[in-house]
Motif scaffolding. Structure first.
Motif, PDB file in Angstrom:
ATOM      1  N   ALA A  50       0.841  -1.205   0.000  1.00  0.00           N
ATOM      2  CA  ALA A  50       0.000   0.000   0.000  1.00  0.00           C
ATOM      3  C   ALA A  50       0.873   1.250   0.000  1.00  0.00           C
ATOM      4  O   ALA A  50       0.607   2.213  -0.740  1.00  0.00           O
ATOM      5  CB  ALA A  50      -0.925  -0.006   1.220  1.00  0.00           C
ATOM      6  N   ASP A  94       2.876   1.437  -3.474  1.00  0.00           N
ATOM      7  CA  ASP A  94       1.990   1.771  -4.589  1.00  0.00           C
ATOM      8  C   ASP A  94       1.551   3.232  -4.503  1.00  0.00           C
ATOM      9  O   ASP A  94       1.453   3.921  -5.521  1.00  0.00           O
ATOM     10  CB  ASP A  94       0.768   0.841  -4.608  1.00  0.00           C
ATOM     11  N   GLU A 113      -6.855  -8.535  -3.405  1.00  0.00           N
ATOM     12  CA  GLU A 113      -8.055  -8.613  -4.248  1.00  0.00           C
ATOM     13  C   GLU A 113      -9.193  -7.762  -3.694  1.00  0.00           C
ATOM     14  O   GLU A 113     -10.029  -7.292  -4.448  1.00  0.00           O
ATOM     15  CB  GLU A 113      -8.507 -10.075  -4.387  1.00  0.00           C
ATOM     16  N   MET A 114      -9.226  -7.566  -2.370  1.00  0.00           N
ATOM     17  CA  MET A 114     -10.293  -6.699  -1.858  1.00  0.00           C
ATOM     18  C   MET A 114      -9.892  -5.228  -1.887  1.00  0.00           C
ATOM     19  O   MET A 114     -10.594  -4.375  -1.362  1.00  0.00           O
ATOM     20  CB  MET A 114     -10.782  -7.148  -0.473  1.00  0.00           C
ATOM     21  N   GLY A 115      -8.751  -4.930  -2.522  1.00  0.00           N
ATOM     22  CA  GLY A 115      -8.359  -3.533  -2.704  1.00  0.00           C
ATOM     23  C   GLY A 115      -7.153  -3.121  -1.881  1.00  0.00           C
ATOM     24  O   GLY A 115      -6.819  -1.952  -1.809  1.00  0.00           O
ATOM     25  N   GLY A 116      -6.518  -4.074  -1.212  1.00  0.00           N
ATOM     26  CA  GLY A 116      -5.289  -3.761  -0.491  1.00  0.00           C
ATOM     27  C   GLY A 116      -5.515  -3.491   0.985  1.00  0.00           C
ATOM     28  O   GLY A 116      -6.638  -3.601   1.491  1.00  0.00           O
ATOM     29  N   ALA A 155      -8.241  -0.850   2.158  1.00  0.00           N
ATOM     30  CA  ALA A 155      -9.603  -1.370   2.006  1.00  0.00           C
ATOM     31  C   ALA A 155      -9.893  -2.426   3.069  1.00  0.00           C
ATOM     32  O   ALA A 155     -10.984  -2.474   3.639  1.00  0.00           O
ATOM     33  CB  ALA A 155      -9.799  -1.957   0.609  1.00  0.00           C
ATOM     34  N   ASN A 215     -12.996  -2.117   5.618  1.00  0.00           N
ATOM     35  CA  ASN A 215     -14.111  -3.070   5.666  1.00  0.00           C
ATOM     36  C   ASN A 215     -14.013  -4.007   6.868  1.00  0.00           C
ATOM     37  O   ASN A 215     -14.844  -4.894   7.055  1.00  0.00           O
ATOM     38  CB  ASN A 215     -14.229  -3.854   4.351  1.00  0.00           C
TER      39      ASN A 215
END
Lengths: 676, 337
Positions: free
Chosen positions: A197, A200, A369-372, A375, A379
């Motif tokens: 994260a 990126d 896959e759930m956005g890093g 995320a 969530n």
């Protein structure tokens, strides 16, 4: 650096950096402590800041009450920083700062200090922890929402990669994940999810050229935990080194071997340190230290060890010295540093490493896959997984499936001369005391400093900071200017709060609920069933189900314990108002009265239990609802006695690991208080 | 202990009618006490309060919607705005109880506080567990609305909507807001459950999600066009973002408009619409409370639901809690003789 007084190295490998996580009361007192530690052979500093500094409040803020100088040193402005490093050569030493939400500010103060002394800031070496993701998951000293927090991290990286080429602007922590219950697989996966994260986000910034990415990759360091299963820990660090190198090559195109190296520091496990028979902790700590130094190929760069009596209260300098001696014996007396890697070619180690890599890759992929990582914080996924692991661990100890010597096995013991009354001042002298006057003195120094500084310079510097914040400019330069101008920690953080807002992370309450239910078996299940009957009968007696409020006053954000209690109370049939963290005593009292609860449960891990619990009781009396209060925390016996005689109904410490019993006693307290 | 002595309940009603904040928590605790003696006293207290405030008191606003629709965050945003208008606020948040243990985790306070910053003295917040009303309102919710309504300017009731209990909330409040979230893909379900027939205002939360929100709004608008407007009030749909605060002032304006509409008579010379609405709420509450407590068997002992309805119709101005007390007494004596 002062002399290390080490034996002549000969053919030996140079040892890792020896640190002790420390700081308390004031900059002056901490400076004296650091000098003594260095004289005793410590080779690097690890600065512990107090909670107001970590969460961006000045010492005179209402939320700071009781917390100033408690878990670390209070740093309110540049003069505190100057005192903290008085007589220490900042450009020639390696300084690690455990600072996250306000990391940019403390780095700015450090740079400003070096500039004032005329040092070459390009020589500054050290680490700002700056890993905000694990704050949301475990440690709790976050302030801003994830988006702005990652921007601050990015600002620091963009600044440091050019201005402070030897600085580690971020130290990604799996340490606190293990403290929150993470399995080795989770520790590996979530640490790398966080690193990805950060990297990126750095790649996506306009102000960092692509060519700088490998250099940034090379400056990212890690902060790991090491538990008592030390063979698995050896495998874990080897698995992490392999995975990190692979990520560097494949995801970020890093080729330079030096930049690809997995560099990490360690603080070994505090979670497994026990309050009963605390002397056993010395052996645990030594074995855990072995786990991260044994394998040369994956040896830590720096090591800090907790003290044997951490579960009793704040360690004294002597306790910390004992832990430093463990490191020195390991490095200088044993032959550990004379050999190449001892595990290369071991089939057993290789196959465990391969399994850890495979499982952690799968978990990492799931998070990506759930956005890093961000995320998976928002969530609640990572938090839930950690809480589940933690609940399983606690169940294991409760049921005896996991042996903890002195806790659920071999509990018979001779009286310990280390903690016995009469020994070195009695049981309660076995921990460090922070003078209550430290807070008052810090507030006085702050007021004097404010009176002395040039207000128009302060205003001007803060305006520059706000412009950068809203205009999207890098905050580092304006922050350094603020540091020089005499802006305080609270003022700096307030400027950021005004723009970024504040954040509350999702709680682990629902996951704790699932995990606790899934894990209950046999005897524990029967005890829980009996408790439910008892609570139901109590409800009939009261005219409604017992209702309790669970909250954390003060600034400490470690919410795992409070969440576990909240869930167990709910499962026993209580109605539980879960209030979360960072509450003033007045807020807790108002909630308790308005909610009509029968009991207030406070969780306080910062050592401020006495003041905060008394304040809550005082406010409850003032609001006309003198409800019974129970308190849980790291509370020395003497304080527990004081709390009880001040009217606290029950006091719980880490030795009370049976949650069902705690909730049963809460029911007793409600029954006693409300019998009419 | 600080639960009131039974002899104090009459005094307590007076303190509530004098809008004394310090008495509110005590009155709510009394109203939630199931022990027979305490319950009798509490019903007297509630009847006394109700007789003075049946047609007045606070504007009662309900918030309902599916789990995860952002109700608590929206509640926090509404509280902030209402506080800025200088209003005092009473809040009731209902969470489900565990059918297994009977316990409940009441987390709305934490979520709303997060959204609001911190509660000042102007906000009174009470969390209630639904207890044995699975997926429904707590029985004490009506008592709580009544007490808070006598003391504060506006009362907000937040409860999870699962398609069955919207009716109960609608009977409890003057203005019911249904909170939908975009991308839930549940429009057909929503229509099937009849959920759109009850709310007075429909809001699509998370407008910050952009086109998805706008699209969901127009779908709901189309769905609403198919339902009969309740009493002639055309239910508007509004886009809000509890996160960034957009649409909140407009939502409050719409609630105010609905309140003004309720204060007008349905036809010239008739009482205000609010009168009929609160009376319907009263009747349904009494019926369901009796049914819940004594079952069909108990109701039959005094002539069944028709007799109860007739009794209620004969006393249009009597407080619901007084009627509940009278009818309970009749059932209990019929069952024991």
């Amino acid at each position: 650096m002062p002399d290390q007084k080490a034996p002549a190295p000969g053919a030996r490998e140079r040892p890792w950096v020896f640190r002790t996580y420390s700081g308390h009361s004031s900059a002056e007192a901490s400076n004296a402590l650091y000098r003594r530690n260095l004289a005793k052979g410590q080779t690097g500093l690890s600065i512990a800041f107090d909670l107001p500094t970590q969460t961006g409040y000045d010492a005179d803020h209402p939320l700071a009450r009781g917390e100033v100088g408690k878990v670390g040193v209070p740093i309110g402005h540049i003069e505190d920083m100057e005192k903290l490093f008085e007589g220490l050569p900042v450009e020639r030493m390696n300084t690690s700062m455990t600072i996250n939400a306000t990391a940019a500010w403390l780095l700015a103060l450090y740079v400003a200090l070096a500039e004032r002394r005329g040092a070459d800031i390009r020589q500054l070496q050290g680490t700002t922890q700056n890993d905000i993701v694990k704050e949301y998951l475990s440690r709790g000293t976050y302030v801003f929402p994830p988006g702005p927090s990652l921007r601050l991290t990015g600002d620091m990286i963009a600044y440091a990669v050019e201005a402070l080429p030897k600085w580690n602007p971020i130290n990604i922590c799996s340490y606190h994940l293990q403290e929150a219950g993470a399995t080795p697989v989770q520790e590996i996966a979530y640490a790398f999810a966080t690193a990805i994260a950060v990297l990126d986000a750095a790649k996506a910034r306009g102000d960092i050229p692509g060519a700088a990415i490998p250099r940034i990759f090379g400056r990212i360091s890690f902060f790991l935990n090491a538990g008592i299963r030390f063979v698995e820990e050896i495998c874990k660090v080897r698995a992490m080194a392999e995975t990190w190198e692979r990520l560097g090559r494949t995801r970020y195109g890093v080729q330079n071997e030096k930049q690809l190296r997995f560099r990490y520091g360690v603080q070994v496990n505090s979670l497994g340190l026990t309050e009963p028979q605390p002397e056993n902790n010395v052996i645990r700590i030594a074995l855990e230290a072995l786990g991260v130094t044994f394998s040369k190929r994956a040896r830590c760069r720096a090591l800090q060890l907790p003290a044997w009596n951490e579960a009793l209260g704040l360690p004294r300098p002597w306790d910390q010295q004992w832990s430093l001696r463990i490191q020195q014996i390991l490095a200088y007396e044993t032959d550990l540093l004379e050999y190449e890697d001892l595990f290369d070619g071991s089939r057993v180690v290789e196959s465990r490493v391969a399994a850890l890599i495979e499982e952690s890759d799968t978990e990492l992929q799931r998070v990506l896959e759930m956005g890093g990582a961000v995320a998976a914080v928002e969530n609640g996924y990572m938090k839930q997984r950690l809480v589940q692991s933690q609940s399983q661990r606690l169940r294991g100890i409760e049921s005896g499936a996991q042996t903890v010597v002195g806790v659920n096995a071999f509990c018979e013991t001779e009286p310990s001369p280390l903690t016995a009354a009469g020994a070195a001042g009695g049981a309660n002298a076995a921990v460090q005391r922070v003078e209550q006057s430290a807070e008052r003195a810090q507030i006085e120094r702050l007021a004097a400093f404010r009176a002395r500084r040039n207000e128009s310079e302060v205003r001007e510097a803060l305006r520059g900071l706000r412009d950068a914040l809203s205009g999207g400019g890098n905050v580092m330069q304006p922050s350094i200017r603020c540091a020089h101008a005499g802006v305080t920690t609270g003022e700096w953080a307030q400027a950021l709060r005004a723009v970024f807002g504040e954040y509350r992370a999702p709680t682990g309450v629902s996951a704790a609920a699932q995990a606790q239910r899934a894990g209950a078996k046999g005897e524990a299940l029967r005890a829980a069933g009996q408790l439910r009957e008892r609570v139901r009968a109590l409800g009939a007696q009261l005219g409604r189900p017992p209702k309790v409020l669970i909250g954390k006053p003060g600034l400490d954000g470690h919410s795992n314990g409070a969440e576990q209690i909240a869930v167990r109370a709910r499962d026993a049939g209580m109605e539980v108002v879960y209030e979360g963290i960072r509450l003033t005593p007045g807020e807790i009292a108002q909630s308790a009265r308005d909610e009509g609860v029968h009991l207030v449960g406070l969780s306080i891990l910062s050592g401020s239990h006495a003041l905060l619990a008394m304040d809550v009781m005082q406010k409850l009396r003032e609001s006309g609802a003198p409800l019974p209060v129970v308190v849980g925390g790291i509370i020395p016996d003497e304080d527990a006695d004081a709390l009880r005689s001040a009217g606290v109904a029950r006091v719980y410490t880490p030795r009370d690991f049976d949650l069902t019993r705690i909730v049963a006693e809460m029911a007793d307290v409600v029954a006693e208080a409300h019998a009419d | 202990m600080w639960s009131p002595r039974p002899t104090l309940t009459e005094h307590l009603a007076q303190r509530i009618l004098a809008r004394e904040r310090a008495a509110v928590a005590i009155a709510l605790n009394a109203a939630d006490d199931a022990r027979p003696g305490a319950r009798r006293k509490a019903l007297q207290m509630l009847a006394q309060i109700e007789s003075q405030t049946a047609q007045g008191g606070a504007h009662r606003i309900g918030l309902t919607g599916a789990p995860g629709a952002g109700k608590s965050t929206l509640l926090g945003a509404l509280l902030r705005r209402l506080q800025e208008r200088g209003e005092t606020l009473g809040v009731i948040a209902v969470d489900p109880s565990s059918p297994h243990s009977g316990g409940a985790l009441l987390g709305d306070r934490l979520r709303a506080r997060t959204a609001l910053g911190n509660f000042g003295g102007a906000v009174f917040f009470r969390s209630l567990a639904a207890r044995d009303r699975l997926g429904g309102l707590a029985e004490s919710a009506r008592a709580a609305v009544l007490v808070l309504g006598a003391v504060f300017d506006t009362v907000l009731v937040e409860t999870v909507g699962v398609g069955q209990n919207e009716g109960e909330v609608a009977d409890l409040v003057d203005t019911l807001i249904y909170v939908a979230q975009p991308g839930a893909g549940d429009l057909l379900q929503t229509l099937k459950a009849g959920v759109l027939e009850l709310p007075d205002l429909v809001v699509v939360n998370k407008a910050d999600l952009g086109p998805a929100a706008t699209q969901h709004q127009s779908e709901l608008q189309a769905g609403l066009a198919l339902t009969e407007p309740r009493g002639g009030w055309p239910t508007p749909t509004l886009l809000v973002s509890a996160q960034n605060g957009s649409g909140i002032p407009e939502l409050l304006q719409a609630a105010d408009r609905h309140r003004a509409w309720l204060q007008e008579p349905a036809s010239p010379g008739a009482p205000p619409r609010l009168t009929a609405r609160r009376q319907t709420g009263r009747d349904r509450y009494v019926q369901s409370a009796l049914l819940h407590r004594y079952g069909h068997y108990g109701l039959e002992a005094i002539g069944g639901a028709t007799q109860v309805a007739a009794h209620l119709a004969q006393s249009p101005n009597a407080p619901g809690f007084q009627l509940l007390q009278q009818l309970s007494a009749r059932i209990e004596s019929a069952l024991t003789t």
